[in-house]
Design a protein around this motif. Structure first.
Motif, PDB file in Angstrom:
ATOM      1  N   SER A 152       0.822  -1.205   0.000  1.00 26.20           N
ATOM      2  CA  SER A 152       0.000   0.000   0.000  1.00 26.20           C
ATOM      3  C   SER A 152       0.855   1.252   0.000  1.00 26.20           C
ATOM      4  O   SER A 152       1.784   1.395   0.787  1.00 26.20           O
ATOM      5  N   ASP A 153       0.518   2.193  -0.903  1.00 27.43           N
ATOM      6  CA  ASP A 153       1.260   3.449  -0.925  1.00 27.43           C
ATOM      7  C   ASP A 153       0.799   4.401   0.170  1.00 27.43           C
ATOM      8  O   ASP A 153       1.291   5.522   0.279  1.00 27.43           O
ATOM      9  N   GLN A 154      -0.168   3.947   0.994  1.00 25.15           N
ATOM     10  CA  GLN A 154      -0.638   4.768   2.112  1.00 25.15           C
ATOM     11  C   GLN A 154       0.008   4.372   3.437  1.00 25.15           C
ATOM     12  O   GLN A 154      -0.361   4.900   4.481  1.00 25.15           O
ATOM     13  N   VAL A 155       0.941   3.411   3.409  1.00 26.54           N
ATOM     14  CA  VAL A 155       1.678   3.076   4.621  1.00 26.54           C
ATOM     15  C   VAL A 155       2.595   4.230   4.976  1.00 26.54           C
ATOM     16  O   VAL A 155       3.415   4.654   4.163  1.00 26.54           O
ATOM     17  N   ILE A 212     -14.725  -1.214   2.356  1.00 25.07           N
ATOM     18  CA  ILE A 212     -15.469  -0.643   3.478  1.00 25.07           C
ATOM     19  C   ILE A 212     -15.444  -1.644   4.626  1.00 25.07           C
ATOM     20  O   ILE A 212     -15.600  -2.852   4.413  1.00 25.07           O
ATOM     21  N   GLY A 213     -15.260  -1.150   5.837  1.00 24.90           N
ATOM     22  CA  GLY A 213     -15.259  -2.018   7.004  1.00 24.90           C
ATOM     23  C   GLY A 213     -16.034  -1.395   8.147  1.00 24.90           C
ATOM     24  O   GLY A 213     -16.193  -0.173   8.227  1.00 24.90           O
ATOM     25  N   PRO A 230      -7.804   2.749   2.535  1.00 28.20           N
ATOM     26  CA  PRO A 230      -6.752   1.727   2.525  1.00 28.20           C
ATOM     27  C   PRO A 230      -6.643   0.917   3.818  1.00 28.20           C
ATOM     28  O   PRO A 230      -6.196  -0.227   3.804  1.00 28.20           O
ATOM     29  N   GLY A 231      -7.045   1.491   4.957  1.00 30.03           N
ATOM     30  CA  GLY A 231      -6.902   0.788   6.226  1.00 30.03           C
ATOM     31  C   GLY A 231      -7.814  -0.404   6.397  1.00 30.03           C
ATOM     32  O   GLY A 231      -7.596  -1.237   7.284  1.00 30.03           O
ATOM     33  N   PRO A 266      -7.701  -5.574  -2.173  1.00 35.55           N
ATOM     34  CA  PRO A 266      -7.576  -4.448  -3.110  1.00 35.55           C
ATOM     35  C   PRO A 266      -6.922  -3.269  -2.393  1.00 35.55           C
ATOM     36  O   PRO A 266      -6.850  -3.229  -1.153  1.00 35.55           O
ATOM     37  N   LEU A 267      -6.432  -2.328  -3.143  1.00 37.14           N
ATOM     38  CA  LEU A 267      -5.776  -1.155  -2.575  1.00 37.14           C
ATOM     39  C   LEU A 267      -6.631   0.075  -2.860  1.00 37.14           C
ATOM     40  O   LEU A 267      -6.455   0.741  -3.879  1.00 37.14           O
ATOM     41  N   PRO A 268      -7.580   0.385  -1.981  1.00 32.83           N
ATOM     42  CA  PRO A 268      -8.468   1.528  -2.226  1.00 32.83           C
ATOM     43  C   PRO A 268      -7.701   2.840  -2.267  1.00 32.83           C
ATOM     44  O   PRO A 268      -6.672   2.999  -1.604  1.00 32.83           O
ATOM     45  N   ALA A 269      -8.216   3.767  -3.026  1.00 33.47           N
ATOM     46  CA  ALA A 269      -7.619   5.092  -3.076  1.00 33.47           C
ATOM     47  C   ALA A 269      -7.882   5.828  -1.764  1.00 33.47           C
ATOM     48  O   ALA A 269      -8.822   5.520  -1.037  1.00 33.47           O
ATOM     49  N   SER A 270      -7.028   6.788  -1.466  1.00 33.38           N
ATOM     50  CA  SER A 270      -7.218   7.607  -0.279  1.00 33.38           C
ATOM     51  C   SER A 270      -8.549   8.346  -0.369  1.00 33.38           C
ATOM     52  O   SER A 270      -8.898   8.902  -1.411  1.00 33.38           O
TER      53      SER A 270
END
Length: 473
Positions: free
Chosen positions: A81-84, A226-227, A257-258, A285-289
């Motif tokens: 993930s590029d959001q890490v 979604i969680g 992403p989380g 999947p890698l959701p967008a920010s």
């Protein structure tokens, strides 16, 4: 003859009690819990023996073996993930809890998440069903209590319909938590293609300690995008409340992403329960920010090498600089947690504890109230929620960190049950959580130390006596 028979019975009971005490000592458990069991066996031997064989045997080593078998895969994929966020991007005040979580459970800090809180179960259920209607690939649920009724049946019908359209639906439910649910409820789901697994099925013979280790989580993951996580199970009583008051609770919806971390928690347990391995990229999947909140998710259970949730909560409280607000239905804190709250109040922070004035578990409530005086004496503000039963498990620190999940502030949640907690770093989410706390506070009675001291000696003694058995409640 009767006297001889009685003596034989007493001797057998005494021998059995002695044997159990030796077993408890040899297991090297938490000393507080060991002493509680020994006291129960000494004061009430028959009740103690029955309770021990029902819920007291320590099967954590067996569970730990199963957990170890799958451990290490849980969050290894997050590096994609590029959001890490790296260390330079950690929230300044909470660098210590972030690093602690990363080191003990490889829970990386992931940014770009939108967080929405729910205080009314009906609102959560409506949004949950709407999100599930949009599911394209999979819907995963892990719940302590999933009951038939208006909302439970609406969920069942939707899941059956989505399964018929090719969406993969998986459910883990706790057998003890779902004792009210008709077996036909899950049978209908299974007959219509939904994959269902029961956690730790309760059997009459042998009952063993399966009653003691429960899956207390409340999780939903939809398409990995979604969680949902929090304190609300699926049940009409969360909407209707009791004849003496409402059911007050909180839950949150996470998008971004989380969510991959919630998926990791679910699939780790799914692998243990079903043997099915689902670590392919399609399930992650890698959701967008889509928001400004970063988060870490921590899961714990009886097989954990450490009480991870407890460790991180304590570290967060010691990192606090302004205030700590805590909501919990059951307050039986381990000494390190109580000490962290008291230390924060002593150093001048605004520390508030909100619990329910009336509980669904009277014995737990009595033990819980034995802690109130020492909290008040250290400067902690204590509030009793009066409109109904407060079941919320939400915490807020400094307007920057909000903590949401299934864990109560008690020993059972930290040591015995499967729990999951989200540590959400972000001003927008934390300020909304703070607003919710203050809204609930309007329906609370603030406890005065002097009046609390003047309660009857009998009441105080009973509460102190129940505290001796707090680790078992």
């Amino acid at each position: 003859m009767n006297v001889v028979f009685q003596q034989i019975v007493y001797a057998l009971v005494a021998l059995t009690v002695l044997s159990v005490v030796l077993v408890i000592i040899s297991e090297n458990r938490n000393p507080v819990k060991s002493v509680a069991w020994i006291l129960l066996l000494i004061f009430l031997p028959l009740l103690g023996l029955i309770a021990y064989f029902l819920i007291g045997q320590d099967f954590t080593k067996k569970y730990a073996y199963k957990r170890k078998k799958h451990r290490g895969k849980d969050q290894a994929f997050l590096i994609k993930s590029d959001q890490v966020l790296d260390e330079q991007e950690y929230p300044r005040a909470f660098t210590a809890p972030v690093k602690l979580l990363k080191n003990i459970q490889n829970a990386l800090l992931i940014g770009g998440n939108d967080v929405k809180y729910f205080t009314l179960a009906a609102d959560k259920y409506r949004q949950m069903l709407a999100d599930m209607e949009e599911a394209k690939r999979f819907i995963h649920l892990e719940y302590y209590a999933l009951e038939n009724g208006l909302w439970g049946d609406a969920l069942k019908d939707l899941l059956i319909r989505k399964s018929a359209r090719g969406v993969e639906v998986r459910i883990i439910y706790d057998d003890w938590g779902c004792w009210r649910t008709k077996k036909s409820y899950f049978k209908e789901l299974i007959d219509n293609g939904v994959q269902v697994r029961v956690f730790s099925k309760v059997r009459i013979l042998p009952l063993t300690a399966r009653l003691n280790y429960r899956d207390h989580r409340k999780l939903i993951i939809i398409d990995g995008l979604i969680g949902y996580i929090g304190g609300m199970n699926i049940s009409d009583r969360y909407v209707n409340g009791f004849n003496w008051g409402c059911w007050a609770d909180t839950h949150c919806r996470i998008a971004g992403p989380g969510v991959v971390q919630l998926q990791s928690v679910f699939l780790s347990n799914w692998q243990r329960q079903s043997g099915e391995v689902l670590w392919e990229d399609e399930y992650f999947p890698l959701p967008a920010s889509c928001g400004d909140n970063a988060l870490q998710v921590v899961a714990s259970g009886p097989g954990s090498l450490d009480p991870e949730i407890l460790h991180v909560m304590i570290q967060a409280f010691y990192s606090a600089e302004k205030y700590i607000y805590v909501q919990t239905p059951y307050f039986i804190p381990p000494e390190p947690l109580a000490g962290a709250l008291q230390a924060a109040a002593i150093r001048g922070l605004d520390v508030r504890l909100m619990i329910s004035k009336r509980s669904d578990l009277p014995l737990v409530q009595m033990a819980s109230r034995s802690y109130i005086r020492e909290m008040l004496e250290r400067g902690i503000k204590v509030y009793f929620y009066t409109r109904g039963f407060l079941h919320s498990k939400m915490m807020v620190v400094d307007g920057e960190l909000s903590i949401m999940g299934s864990a109560n502030a008690d020993m059972r949640s930290f040591e015995d049950n499967l729990e999951v907690q989200a540590f959400i770093y972000g001003r927008s989410a934390a300020l909304r959580a703070q607003e919710i706390f203050l809204e609930y506070q309007q329906d609370c009675e603030k406890i005065n130390l002097e009046r609390w001291k003047k309660r009857s000696r009998l009441k105080r003694f009973v509460e102190s006596f129940m505290r001796l058995f707090a680790p078992l409640l």
